[in-house]
Motif scaffolding. Structure first.
Motif, PDB file in Angstrom:
ATOM      1  N   GLU A  34      -4.483-100.636 -14.636  1.00 54.52           N
ATOM      2  CA  GLU A  34      -3.540 -99.762 -15.337  1.00 54.52           C
ATOM      3  C   GLU A  34      -2.251 -99.519 -14.542  1.00 54.52           C
ATOM      4  N   THR A  35      -2.314 -99.654 -13.209  1.00 52.03           N
ATOM      5  CA  THR A  35      -1.104 -99.432 -12.406  1.00 52.03           C
ATOM      6  C   THR A  35      -0.060-100.520 -12.637  1.00 52.03           C
ATOM      7  N   LYS A  36      -0.470-101.637 -13.212  1.00 52.40           N
ATOM      8  CA  LYS A  36       0.468-102.739 -13.448  1.00 52.40           C
ATOM      9  C   LYS A  36       1.647-102.318 -14.320  1.00 52.40           C
ATOM     10  N   VAL A  37       1.392-101.436 -15.267  1.00 47.06           N
ATOM     11  CA  VAL A  37       2.467-101.119 -16.218  1.00 47.06           C
ATOM     12  C   VAL A  37       3.654-100.456 -15.526  1.00 47.06           C
ATOM     13  N   PHE A  38       3.394 -99.662 -14.473  1.00 45.80           N
ATOM     14  CA  PHE A  38       4.491 -99.021 -13.754  1.00 45.80           C
ATOM     15  C   PHE A  38       5.224-100.017 -12.862  1.00 45.80           C
ATOM     16  N   SER A  39       4.618-101.175 -12.621  1.00 46.13           N
ATOM     17  CA  SER A  39       5.223-102.198 -11.764  1.00 46.13           C
ATOM     18  C   SER A  39       5.900-103.299 -12.567  1.00 46.13           C
ATOM     19  N   LEU A  40       5.927-103.164 -13.887  1.00 45.37           N
ATOM     20  CA  LEU A  40       6.570-104.188 -14.707  1.00 45.37           C
ATOM     21  C   LEU A  40       8.094-104.099 -14.556  1.00 45.37           C
ATOM     22  N   SER A  72       4.145 -86.892 -17.543  1.00 43.80           N
ATOM     23  CA  SER A  72       3.483 -86.734 -18.839  1.00 43.80           C
ATOM     24  C   SER A  72       2.007 -87.098 -18.747  1.00 43.80           C
ATOM     25  N   ASP A  73       1.339 -87.068 -19.884  1.00 46.11           N
ATOM     26  CA  ASP A  73      -0.068 -87.434 -19.914  1.00 46.11           C
ATOM     27  C   ASP A  73      -0.268 -88.919 -19.582  1.00 46.11           C
ATOM     28  N   ILE A  74       0.779 -89.724 -19.725  1.00 45.17           N
ATOM     29  CA  ILE A  74       0.675 -91.139 -19.346  1.00 45.17           C
ATOM     30  C   ILE A  74       0.415 -91.245 -17.851  1.00 45.17           C
ATOM     31  N   GLY A  75       1.207 -90.501 -17.072  1.00 39.81           N
ATOM     32  CA  GLY A  75       1.023 -90.512 -15.629  1.00 39.81           C
ATOM     33  C   GLY A  75      -0.355 -90.034 -15.223  1.00 39.81           C
ATOM     34  N   GLN A  76      -0.847 -88.974 -15.866  1.00 35.57           N
ATOM     35  CA  GLN A  76      -2.164 -88.449 -15.527  1.00 35.57           C
ATOM     36  C   GLN A  76      -3.263 -89.421 -15.920  1.00 35.57           C
ATOM     37  N   ASP A  77      -3.108 -90.094 -17.041  1.00 37.10           N
ATOM     38  CA  ASP A  77      -4.104 -91.073 -17.469  1.00 37.10           C
ATOM     39  C   ASP A  77      -4.280 -92.166 -16.414  1.00 37.10           C
ATOM     40  N   PHE A 101      -7.967 -93.921 -10.754  1.00 39.98           N
ATOM     41  CA  PHE A 101      -8.251 -94.121  -9.328  1.00 39.98           C
ATOM     42  C   PHE A 101      -9.677 -93.707  -8.971  1.00 39.98           C
ATOM     43  N   GLN A 102     -10.239 -92.765  -9.723  1.00 38.36           N
ATOM     44  CA  GLN A 102     -11.583 -92.284  -9.403  1.00 38.36           C
ATOM     45  C   GLN A 102     -12.634 -93.378  -9.564  1.00 38.36           C
ATOM     46  N   ASN A 103     -12.322 -94.401 -10.344  1.00 38.07           N
ATOM     47  CA  ASN A 103     -13.263 -95.518 -10.504  1.00 38.07           C
ATOM     48  C   ASN A 103     -13.220 -96.484  -9.327  1.00 38.07           C
ATOM     49  N   HIS A 104     -12.373 -96.178  -8.339  1.00 36.07           N
ATOM     50  CA  HIS A 104     -12.203 -97.075  -7.193  1.00 36.07           C
ATOM     51  C   HIS A 104     -12.282 -96.301  -5.874  1.00 36.07           C
ATOM     52  N   ASN A 105     -13.121 -95.277  -5.847  1.00 38.55           N
ATOM     53  CA  ASN A 105     -13.364 -94.470  -4.642  1.00 38.55           C
ATOM     54  C   ASN A 105     -12.108 -93.765  -4.135  1.00 38.55           C
ATOM     55  N   LEU A 106     -11.217 -93.417  -5.057  1.00 36.46           N
ATOM     56  CA  LEU A 106      -9.984 -92.733  -4.706  1.00 36.46           C
ATOM     57  C   LEU A 106      -9.706 -91.629  -5.724  1.00 36.46           C
ATOM     58  N   VAL A 107      -8.906 -90.655  -5.316  1.00 33.70           N
ATOM     59  CA  VAL A 107      -8.461 -89.602  -6.226  1.00 33.70           C
ATOM     60  C   VAL A 107      -6.940 -89.618  -6.228  1.00 33.70           C
ATOM     61  N   LYS A 109      -1.208-102.770 -23.437  1.00 28.76           N
ATOM     62  CA  LYS A 109      -0.189-102.837 -24.486  1.00 28.76           C
ATOM     63  C   LYS A 109       0.132-101.449 -25.020  1.00 28.76           C
ATOM     64  N   ASP A 110      -0.904-100.625 -25.154  1.00 24.20           N
ATOM     65  CA  ASP A 110      -0.703 -99.257 -25.626  1.00 24.20           C
ATOM     66  C   ASP A 110       0.098 -98.445 -24.611  1.00 24.20           C
ATOM     67  N   LEU A 111      -0.212 -98.620 -23.311  1.00 18.13           N
ATOM     68  CA  LEU A 111       0.526 -97.901 -22.266  1.00 18.13           C
ATOM     69  C   LEU A 111       2.001 -98.292 -22.277  1.00 18.13           C
ATOM     70  N   VAL A 112       2.289 -99.585 -22.409  1.00 20.38           N
ATOM     71  CA  VAL A 112       3.674-100.047 -22.455  1.00 20.38           C
ATOM     72  C   VAL A 112       4.397 -99.430 -23.652  1.00 20.38           C
ATOM     73  N   THR A 113       3.743 -99.420 -24.803  1.00 13.60           N
ATOM     74  CA  THR A 113       4.343 -98.840 -26.011  1.00 13.60           C
ATOM     75  C   THR A 113       4.624 -97.362 -25.814  1.00 13.60           C
ATOM     76  N   ARG A 114       3.675 -96.644 -25.204  1.00 10.64           N
ATOM     77  CA  ARG A 114       3.853 -95.211 -24.968  1.00 10.64           C
ATOM     78  C   ARG A 114       4.999 -94.955 -23.990  1.00 10.64           C
ATOM     79  N   ILE A 115       5.105 -95.767 -22.942  1.00 12.74           N
ATOM     80  CA  ILE A 115       6.187 -95.596 -21.954  1.00 12.74           C
ATOM     81  C   ILE A 115       7.537 -95.838 -22.617  1.00 12.74           C
TER      82      ILE A 115
END
Length: 326
Positions: free
Chosen positions: A100-106, A122-127, A132-138, A316-322
């Motif tokens: 999901e971090t890829k979208v901010f690096s496009l 916004s809620d996009i950033g929080q999403d 990160f919690q799925n990868h042993n990070l917060v 694709k949804d994240l890009v559209t929302r951004i």
């Protein structure tokens, strides 16, 4: 071997805590590749001051700047393992870890710095932080990374044709590699700390970064052409080891989270000041800055980059929302 070496470095560095930090019940070790005084370093130090005050001196933050604990790729691994508690990292190195971090690096996903701020707040950033919690990070907070542009030692880049054949260092991210390749350049992933000598010796022709990094690293000394194509406005992220987070009480977790969020406006103010100061220093050194450039061909060249990396419905949804954020 590299991880063992950096882990050893982290353990040795942790033994060098100040007496003030040793007096705290909890000392959170924080890593940053940038030097003392850099806005991201100062922001985490401010977070530590808030934490120490709000916890009545129980919680401290010890910031290790200038890559004392290792380069970003290694410190991410250390943070996942719990050797480092806090880590300020660009989102680029996370692109191959957290999709999901890829979208901010496009390239050119953000129209301006203000647009980027509106999105991450916004809620996009929080999403995306939640992933990160799925990868042993917060994920705690977003910091500014400025707008990134190309610089090199060979010639001024005034059009997309001028990029052809130039060797550019990029962060260890497939998105960044594909971006340079799509422009006709040759992408070379390498640690930030190796860039200066690599340009100086001709291993690479240049790199891409923001004003403060271009200045503080001294890269302007060996790469005197800076083109403001502003292809990336990638936010940076402050993360915490999941194991360190889980060792805190719920009340202390809330203190850490709030202090991180409260450091964001301070960081943005410091960043704006530092950008202006860095630009002035670079210009005084005689660097040739190319400001008047038609970005349209650069943007059009990114179509295959989006096609390759924005493949899932979620992305694709994240890009559209951004893009929909005004």
């Amino acid at each position: 071997m590299t991880l063992i070496k950096t882990l050893t470095g982290a353990l040795l560095a942790s033994a060098a805590f100040t007496s003030a930090a040793q007096a705290c019940e909890i000392t959170l070790r924080s890593s940053d590749t940038h030097p003392e005084g850099y806005p991201t370093v100062a922001a985490v130090e401010h977070m530590g001051e808030l934490l120490q005050e709000r916890s009545d001196g129980r919680i401290c933050v010890e910031v290790f700047a200038s890559a004392q604990l290792g380069e970003e790729k290694d410190t991410i691994e250390q943070t996942q393992l719990g050797v480092i508690d806090l880590n300020r990292v660009s989102l680029g190195p996370f692109n191959n870890i957290i999709e999901e971090t890829k979208v901010f690096s496009l390239p050119y996903i953000f129209r301006s710095t203000d647009h980027m701020h509106d999105v991450v707040d916004s809620d996009i950033g929080q999403d995306i932080l939640d992933e990160f919690q799925n990868h042993n990070l917060v994920g705690l907070a977003y910091f500014d990374g400025g707008s990134r542009s190309f610089y090199n030692s060979q010639k001024p880049i005034k059009s997309i044709e001028d990029v052809e054949g130039l060797k550019f260092r990029v962060m260890q991210s497939d998105v960044f590699v594909d971006m340079v390749d799509a422009l006709g350049g040759n992408a070379t992933p390498m640690p930030y700390g190796e860039v200066y000598s690599s340009i100086q010796t001709g291993v690479i022709d240049g790199a891409e970064n923001n004003w403060p990094s271009y200045e503080s690293s001294g890269h302007y000394e060996v790469a005197g052409y800076y083109t403001l194509d502003q292809h990336l406005i990638v936010p940076e992220v402050l993360v915490m080891s999941k194991s360190s987070w889980d060792n805190l009480s719920e009340d202390d977790q809330a203190l850490v989270q709030q202090a991180a969020r409260d450091s964001m406006p301070v960081m943005r103010e410091l960043w704006a000041e530092r950008e202006a100061a860095s630009e002035a220093q670079v210009l005084a050194a005689g660097v040739e800055v190319i400001r008047d450039i038609d970005k349209t061909p650069f943007i059009e060249a990114m179509v295959p980059v989006y096609e390759r990396h924005v493949t899932s419905d979620k992305l694709k949804d994240l890009v559209t929302r951004i893009q929909a954020v005004e």
